[in-house]
Design a protein around this motif. Structure first.
Motif, PDB file in Angstrom:
ATOM      1  N   UNK A  94      16.986 -31.866 -30.297  1.00 23.01           N
ATOM      2  CA  UNK A  94      17.656 -31.231 -29.156  1.00 23.01           C
ATOM      3  C   UNK A  94      16.803 -30.050 -28.664  1.00 23.01           C
ATOM      4  N   UNK A  95      16.620 -29.934 -27.361  1.00 21.19           N
ATOM      5  CA  UNK A  95      15.752 -28.892 -26.795  1.00 21.19           C
ATOM      6  C   UNK A  95      16.486 -27.609 -26.435  1.00 21.19           C
ATOM      7  N   UNK A 106       7.896 -27.911 -30.897  1.00 20.33           N
ATOM      8  CA  UNK A 106       7.042 -29.090 -30.723  1.00 20.33           C
ATOM      9  C   UNK A 106       7.782 -30.391 -31.033  1.00 20.33           C
ATOM     10  N   UNK A 107       8.833 -30.303 -31.840  1.00 18.08           N
ATOM     11  CA  UNK A 107       9.571 -31.506 -32.224  1.00 18.08           C
ATOM     12  C   UNK A 107      10.710 -31.832 -31.258  1.00 18.08           C
ATOM     13  N   UNK A 108      10.905 -30.974 -30.259  1.00 24.04           N
ATOM     14  CA  UNK A 108      12.051 -31.212 -29.372  1.00 24.04           C
ATOM     15  C   UNK A 108      11.716 -32.247 -28.308  1.00 24.04           C
ATOM     16  N   UNK A 109      12.778 -32.821 -27.755  1.00 22.16           N
ATOM     17  CA  UNK A 109      12.622 -33.930 -26.807  1.00 22.16           C
ATOM     18  C   UNK A 109      11.912 -33.482 -25.529  1.00 22.16           C
ATOM     19  N   UNK A 110      12.144 -32.254 -25.124  1.00 28.76           N
ATOM     20  CA  UNK A 110      11.517 -31.712 -23.913  1.00 28.76           C
ATOM     21  C   UNK A 110       9.996 -31.705 -24.039  1.00 28.76           C
ATOM     22  N   UNK A 111       9.499 -31.539 -25.274  1.00 24.64           N
ATOM     23  CA  UNK A 111       8.055 -31.502 -25.524  1.00 24.64           C
ATOM     24  C   UNK A 111       7.481 -32.892 -25.788  1.00 24.64           C
ATOM     25  N   UNK A 147      18.458 -33.798 -20.671  1.00 25.81           N
ATOM     26  CA  UNK A 147      18.980 -34.740 -19.677  1.00 25.81           C
ATOM     27  C   UNK A 147      17.889 -35.107 -18.671  1.00 25.81           C
ATOM     28  N   UNK A 148      17.105 -34.105 -18.260  1.00 23.44           N
ATOM     29  CA  UNK A 148      15.979 -34.378 -17.353  1.00 23.44           C
ATOM     30  C   UNK A 148      14.983 -35.326 -18.030  1.00 23.44           C
ATOM     31  N   UNK A 149      14.698 -35.041 -19.288  1.00 28.15           N
ATOM     32  CA  UNK A 149      13.735 -35.865 -20.024  1.00 28.15           C
ATOM     33  C   UNK A 149      14.287 -37.285 -20.248  1.00 28.15           C
ATOM     34  N   UNK A 150      15.564 -37.401 -20.502  1.00 25.17           N
ATOM     35  CA  UNK A 150      16.174 -38.733 -20.671  1.00 25.17           C
ATOM     36  C   UNK A 150      16.002 -39.543 -19.388  1.00 25.17           C
TER      37      UNK A 150
END
Ligand SMILES: [Zn+2]
Length: 285
Positions: A94-95, A106-111, A147-150
């Motif tokens: 989760x970001x 670095x492990x977040x979805x946004x990255x 949500x943007x990344x999804x």
């Protein structure tokens, strides 16, 4: 290849709970009607705020594990058996809300690299061969990085799949028509004194609200309202339900929509406003 069900619906969401809030009635309806419904959730929502005080100690990995159990319970309420975490459980973190330091993890979805994450979604597309994909608009409905990344990953995966001969016939974004939202909020103002929530949300708090003419499709989920409410309730740490309203951790009351709305962004429409996501799709596999 093993035989595929005639109708196959794929939903891509950011966190456990988004699917039930946005699409719970749609998922329950199509599952009940025999469609193969696949949910891909991109993160476990480890950065979510926890509502019940007795669960407030849950954070990080422990919260993620708890939310996976909530998701499992919610899918049981909706009758959906095929739900997965993108890249496997715990692959993307989760970001957090936009602008927080969590966004830099670095492990977040946004990255995550969009092409790499999309390739993981293509693996699912190859397996279940969806004719219909539901995700968010480019703003993720309300600007949350996950949500943007999804949205980006779902759209990119659809492109990559099409390039290898597996096009998805119809792509939809989650929407709420402005007049529907306005009417629901007018009722909410009248009902607020009887609710366990101190204040009402506003239209701006509802993701995906657009002018009515952009909405192409409405799915009447009245028969599945109870299933949707039960699925939302299963997300105990995130959602407080007092039908026909609910609140997130901000305690702002907002309406539960049992008719769910969509904007078709790829594929042919066959009526002024569709009432079936699979309209116009030949059901041969
Ligand atoms: Zn979310």
């Amino acid at each position: 290849m093993t035989e595929l069900p005639a109708r196959r619906l794929l939903l891509v969401h950011a966190h456990p709970d988004d699917e039930s809030i946005n699409n719970g009635a749609t998922m329950a309806k199509y599952a009940a009607e025999g469609a193969h419904v696949t949910l891909v959730t991109c993160t476990l929502g480890e950065r979510g705020e926890v509502i019940p005080p007795e669960l407030a100690h849950l954070a990080g990995t422990a919260l993620g594990e708890y939310r996976l159990r909530e998701l499992t319970a919610a899918m049981s309420e909706l009758g959906v058996e095929d739900f997965r975490l993108l890249g496997g459980v715990g692959r993307y973190r989760d970001s957090g809300m936009m602008g927080l330091a969590d966004n830099d993890d670095a492990a977040c979805f946004w990255q995550a690299d969009v092409d790499e994450a999309a390739a993981r979604l293509v693996e699912v597309i190859r397996e279940v061969r969806p004719q219909v994909l539901i995700t968010y608009d480019p703003d993720g409905g309300y600007g949350h990085p996950d949500h943007i990344q999804a949205h980006r990953v779902a759209q990119r995966a659809a492109e990559l799949a099409a390039a290898e001969g597996l096009p998805i016939a119809k792509i939809y974004w989650n929407r709420v028509p402005r007049t529907v939202a306005e009417k629901a909020f007018a009722g909410l103002q009248e009902d607020l004194s009887g609710l366990p929530f101190p204040r009402a949300a506003t239209l701006d708090d509802v993701p995906g609200v657009v002018d009515d003419e952009r909405v192409t499709t409405e799915i009447d989920g009245t028969a599945y309202a109870a299933a949707k409410a039960a699925a939302m309730r299963a997300h105990v740490t995130q959602i407080d339900v007092a039908e026909p309203y609910f609140a997130l951790s901000n305690e702002l009351a907002q309406p539960v929509f049992t008719t769910e709305y969509y904007e078709l962004v790829r594929g042919e429409r066959d009526r002024a406003r569709e009432t079936d996501l699979f309209a116009g799709i030949e059901e041969a596999s």
